[in-house]
Every structure is written in C-alpha cells, then in structure tokens.
Design an enzyme around this catalytic site. Structure first.
Site, PDB file in Angstrom:
ATOM      1  N   CYS A  87      -6.658 -21.245 -20.932  1.00 32.74           N
ATOM      2  CA  CYS A  87      -7.687 -20.373 -21.543  1.00 32.74           C
ATOM      3  C   CYS A  87      -8.796 -19.708 -20.722  1.00 32.74           C
ATOM      4  O   CYS A  87      -9.317 -18.931 -20.950  1.00 32.74           O
ATOM      5  CB  CYS A  87      -8.613 -21.441 -22.528  1.00 32.74           C
ATOM      6  N   LYS A 114      -4.320 -36.262 -31.963  1.00 31.60           N
ATOM      7  CA  LYS A 114      -3.016 -35.704 -32.456  1.00 31.60           C
ATOM      8  C   LYS A 114      -2.809 -34.770 -31.372  1.00 31.60           C
ATOM      9  O   LYS A 114      -3.617 -33.556 -31.357  1.00 31.60           O
ATOM     10  CB  LYS A 114      -3.332 -34.917 -33.907  1.00 31.60           C
ATOM     11  N   GLU A 125     -13.119 -25.881 -28.642  1.00 30.61           N
ATOM     12  CA  GLU A 125     -12.977 -25.290 -27.217  1.00 30.61           C
ATOM     13  C   GLU A 125     -11.963 -24.167 -27.432  1.00 30.61           C
ATOM     14  O   GLU A 125     -10.939 -24.834 -27.768  1.00 30.61           O
ATOM     15  CB  GLU A 125     -12.574 -26.349 -26.251  1.00 30.61           C
ATOM     16  N   GLU A 162      -7.003 -11.969 -26.295  1.00 29.14           N
ATOM     17  CA  GLU A 162      -6.399 -12.866 -25.420  1.00 29.14           C
ATOM     18  C   GLU A 162      -4.806 -12.727 -25.469  1.00 29.14           C
ATOM     19  O   GLU A 162      -4.352 -12.867 -26.731  1.00 29.14           O
ATOM     20  CB  GLU A 162      -6.670 -14.338 -25.972  1.00 29.14           C
TER      21      GLU A 162
HETATM   22  C1  UN1 Z   1      -7.634 -24.232 -19.910  1.00 23.44           C
HETATM   23  O1  UN1 Z   1      -7.632 -23.240 -19.208  1.00 23.44           O
HETATM   24  O2  UN1 Z   1      -6.850 -24.375 -20.794  1.00 23.44           O
HETATM   25  O3  UN1 Z   1     -10.155 -24.735 -15.028  1.00 23.44           O
HETATM   26  C2  UN1 Z   1      -8.036 -25.646 -19.075  1.00 23.44           C
HETATM   27  C3  UN1 Z   1      -9.172 -24.996 -14.907  1.00 23.44           C
HETATM   28  C4  UN1 Z   1      -8.752 -26.496 -15.497  1.00 23.44           C
HETATM   29  C5  UN1 Z   1      -8.432 -26.620 -16.706  1.00 23.44           C
HETATM   30  C6  UN1 Z   1      -8.244 -25.349 -17.490  1.00 23.44           C
HETATM   31  N1  UN1 Z   1      -9.217 -27.168 -14.743  1.00 23.44           N
HETATM   32  O4  UN1 Z   1      -8.261 -24.046 -14.771  1.00 23.44           O
END
Ligand code: UN1
Length: 513
Positions: A300, A190, A266, A402
């Site tokens: 993130c 999804k 995550e 955040e």
């Molecule tokens: C995310 O931050 O949502 O490490 C993923 C990174 C990428 C993945 C980020 N390879 O910045």
C-alpha cells in the site's frame, strides 16, 4: 531422505500441501459446511500450497462467542503476564523464521528476501507488544482538589475482529492482533483467502506459545461469506481492517450500524517519490526502484508516481531505466530474483487496465510491461515493469488511481511547490518520500503534502512497527496500525479517588444539602 527443520518438522511436510483449520475455543475445526478452498503458489499455480476451511456465518458466530467467553479471564490477567505469552510466541518465530519466510514466498510470491523481512517485521511487532506489558501505560494526574488523585487508565474493549490482507501475510495480522492481545482483548482473525496457510502457521505457533482457549480464534474463508458476518456480528466491539479502499468503505459502513462498535481502516495509497532539483541521484534512483517495484508494486506504500524536477528529469530517467532493465523477474525462492509474480489473475488484469488507460491518456511509454507467459513464466502471474513519462494534468486516471502493480509514471515538474501540488492531486494520502539536500525544501514538503508516513532521502516503503502506520484522506479513517492501534483497542477511562474525610467538589461546586 526427509530433512528436519529447526522446528522438528520434516522438510517434506513444509513443501507438500498443508491443511489449515479454524481455531475456535481452543479446538482445530473444519467449516460447519465441510467446504474447503485451495491456496496456490502465484509463481506456479499448479502447486497447491494448502487448503483451508471455507467458513460461513455459523463458524464466525462460534468464534465470536468463544472470544466473548474468554474475555473476562484474559482481561483480568496483568499486562505483564499477557506480555510473557507474547514473548513465548516471539521465541517460536525466531525458531521458525526460515520455514515461515519460505512459506510467505510460496504462498504470496514475494522474493525470499522480502519473505524474510515480513517474518522479521512480525517478530518485531510481537516483541514490541510484549514489551508494552512492562512499560508505563496510562497516566496519573493531579486534580483541582489536593485530596483527590486522578488517573487515566486503559481498559480493553472486548472482542476485536481482525481482517488482514495477503501482501504481508505474517506481519499485518500481528500488527492487528498483538496490541489487542497485550491490552487484554480477545481476537478473531479472518485472514486473506489468498494466504490462509501463512495465517494457519501463525496460529499453530500462538497455540504452542500458550494463549488460553478462546483468546485467539481464526476463521478462514471469503470476504463476503466469512468477513462480512464477522464485521456485522453484534458481539464484536472493534473491527481492524487492512485492505483496499473499495472493501474498507463497505466495512466502515457495516460496522457503523452499531453504536458501540469501533472501526479502524487502513486502506490504499497513490504514493509518490519526489525528486527535487538538488537531489543526489545515487539516492534518488535506487529509492525510486525500491518504492516502485518491491513486492512487484503490491504494497500500500508503493510509489506509482515519480515526481521529478525538470532540471534533472532526463538524467534521472536514463539512470532509472538502466536499473529497471536489470531487474530479475521470476520465482521468488531464487535468491537473485528482485520481482516475483502478481498475486492472481485479477492483479494482472488490473495492471494491464492501468497500462491501457495511461496509453489512452497520452503517456509516452518507456517500458511496455505486459504479462510474461512463456517458459518458466507459463504457470505464474508474472509481468514486466510498465514505465511511462507524462506531463501533469489534473484529474488523470493513471496519475490518481492505485494500480497495485509495477506501473510507474515519471512526471516532470518545475520546483518544489508544483511537486507538492502534483503529489496532492489524488484522493489518497499514505506515503510520501522526498529526495533533496535542502532542509528548506523538505520542510516545505513536510508541511504541505498530505501523508501519514513521510520520508526524506529514503524510499516510500520500509516503515518500522514502533511507529504509527497509517494515512489521511481515503487511505484510512485516522486510526493508524502497528504502534497506533493501542489507541483503537483500549478505552482511556478517567478514575478519581478521594482521600479526604469529606467531599470537596471540583469547579467550586457546593456540597451544601
Ligand atoms: C503495506 O504496504 O501494505 O512500510 C505494508 C513498509 C512495510 C509495511 C508495508 N513495513 O513497507
């Protein structure tokens, strides 16, 4: 005249609205309700990138049933054979890289260089999973009894439900799906309702690569009407979720209702770049820019906090602001743009809310990022960077929560110990970067900071797929993505064989009857 892309598709087909479908049991389908929703370009919301089925629990149920039915045959194939189908898929991503990259930029707003990086990360994930098909998996270990051989074998768990976000619309669905598939699970994805067309593109390539019907299924729709029934479905064995903490904790609770169901979440981060007193500013300043503003702060692993030793904070600040002022903001399809739009109106509101809170909490505002609404920016969700300086105080909203946007604090500190104390004052623990030339200092940070991804003399972004990707505290429940997901989607089973003509038991257990 319509030009052809490498994949043979007409250029006009690539730029006009695309019609995504659900893929269930090998058939492309509309939602049972017939409803559809639009996906628009965040740089120009008048451009509809495509439409997708607005699915509900009926579509979810059909997809989970299809995945369950396909599991016995798929799990019986060898890891090598499954890896070969993934290798076919990798070749198709290579063929279509440019078209896919442009689609990423049009659908989620990331500048084209980042669109390409997303597709390259996808390719790497598929290559990594394909290679696993031929690597030693499992262990052969000795038993107490010489006549016994003992093995630890990895067995697939069954149906894996994948819920993926919009900020890496190609890479993250593949972080979740490819370790699941190579190890013999079947999947239902999804994808985010913000980027259904990217997910549709991936599935069209996967179907072309030769995955048998029912092994890969996709159900488009909203979190509440399609995501929630998928998480709750009794025939789902594993839920892999990447997204916000707020949604992730609901997913965790819902999945926990069934004992057999395993969930890996995550979630967010309130990451930081720590700049110590001996730092090389030629590394620290660009590392700060990349950590704070790539993807317009919507990773993130974005650093909303720059924790800088007081001995060099003024010099750092001056050079940092000088670079911030050179950032080009605009439609990501222009090669010279560094920062594209935010994903939607909610993202802009969140950014403005965090900025207002920082002002309320006593920030010294250095660059007052607001929404850009005129001229070329009129139809997109564009904003300017918000940069402020603030002395550290515990329990400050803007330093702990955040912002998922280009909202950045410069926080002066005295020495490495205080830097780590400030770094740890948040409920998250995802990515941490430190800039220093002194191995004793980075060792201190390595051992005392809370994080899942640590970097020295680098930005806090840019992880590679063959490493586990995940965090501690509220950033996840301890089951990292990418490489780390093999552990989440397989059972490690113990299997012992006796080669003697009699039974000899471990622990000296008597066999006398
Ligand atoms: C995310 O931050 O949502 O490490 C993923 C990174 C990428 C993945 C980020 N390879 O910045």
């Amino acid at each position: 005249m319509a030009t052809m892309t490498q994949s043979g598709e007409k250029e006009s087909d690539m730029t006009g609205p695309r019609e995504a479908k659900n893929l269930i049991a090998g058939e492309w389908k509309d939602a049972a309700s017939g409803a559809r929703f639009d996906s628009v370009n965040p740089a120009n919301t008048q451009e509809v990138v495509g439409t997708a089925p607005d699915s509900d629990e009926r579509d979810v149920d059909a997809a989970v049933r299809a995945a369950k039915a396909a599991f016995p045959a798929w799990s019986k194939l060898s890891w090598v054979r499954r890896g070969e189908i993934l290798d076919n898929f990798a070749q198709l991503i290579k063929r279509d890289t440019e078209a896919m990259s442009r689609l990423v930029t049009r659908e989620c707003g990331k500048p084209i260089n980042e669109g390409r990086a997303d597709v390259i990360e996808s390719l790497h994930m598929v290559q990594f999973a394909a290679a696993l098909g031929r690597l030693p998996i499992g262990e052969c270990i000795s038993s107490e009894i010489p006549e016994k051989d003992a093995y630890i074998r990895r067995k697939p768990k069954g149906v894996v439900a994948c819920i993926s976000p919009w900020n890496f619309p190609m890479a993250i669905p593949l972080w979740e799906m490819t370790p699941s598939l190579v190890s013999g699970n079947t999947v239902v994805l999804k994808p985010s309702e913000e980027t259904p067309i990217c997910a549709d593109y991936l599935f069209r390539l996967m179907a072309e690569a030769g995955f048998p019907p029912g092994v890969i299924n996709i159900v488009h729709g909203q979190g509440e009407t399609a995501g929630a029934p998928l998480v709750a479905h009794p025939d789902v064995d594993v839920v892999l979720f990447t997204g916000s903490y707020q949604v992730g904790k609901i997913v965790q609770r819902q999945a926990a209702a069934e004992a057999h169901k395993f969930v890996a979440t995550e979630m967010g981060g309130k990451n930081a770049l720590i700049v110590l007193d001996d730092a090389d500013l030629n590394i620290a300043v660009p590392a700060a820019l990349l950590s704070a503003f790539k993807t317009s702060g919507q990773r993130c692993v974005t650093s909303n906090r720059l924790i800088v030793d007081r001995k060099l904070v003024d010099r750092f600040q001056e050079q940092f602001l000088e670079m911030v002022d050179r950032i080009k903001i605009g439609d990501g399809l222009r090669e010279d743009v560094f920062m594209g739009p935010l994903i939607n109106d909610g993202g802009v509101k969140k950014f403005l809310h965090h900025n207002a809170k920082a002002k309320e909490e006593g920030a010294t505002v250095l660059r007052d990022g607001g929404a850009l609404t005129d001229g070329d920016y009129a139809n997109g969700h564009f904003v300017k960077p918000f940069v402020y300086r603030m002395e550290y105080r515990p329990n400050t909203f803007c330093l702990r929560e955040e912002a998922f946007s280009p909202h950045v604090a410069i926080i002066p500190v005295d020495g490495v110990e205080q830097a780590v104390e400030v770094y740890n004052d948040t409920d998250y623990g995802l990515a941490m970067a430190v800039v220093t030339e002194d191995y004793r200092k980075w060792r201190y940070v390595r051992d005392h900071a809370d994080y899942g991804l640590g970097y020295v003399n680098l930005p806090s972004i840019g992880a590679e797929v063959h490493l586990p990707f995940g965090g501690v505290k509220n950033s996840g429940n301890g089951h990292p993505s990418a490489e780390g997901l093999i552990d989440a989607v397989t059972h490690r089973t113990a299997f012992t064989v006796n080669h003697a003509r009699e039974i000899v038991m471990a622990q000296g257990l008597s066999t006398k009857i």
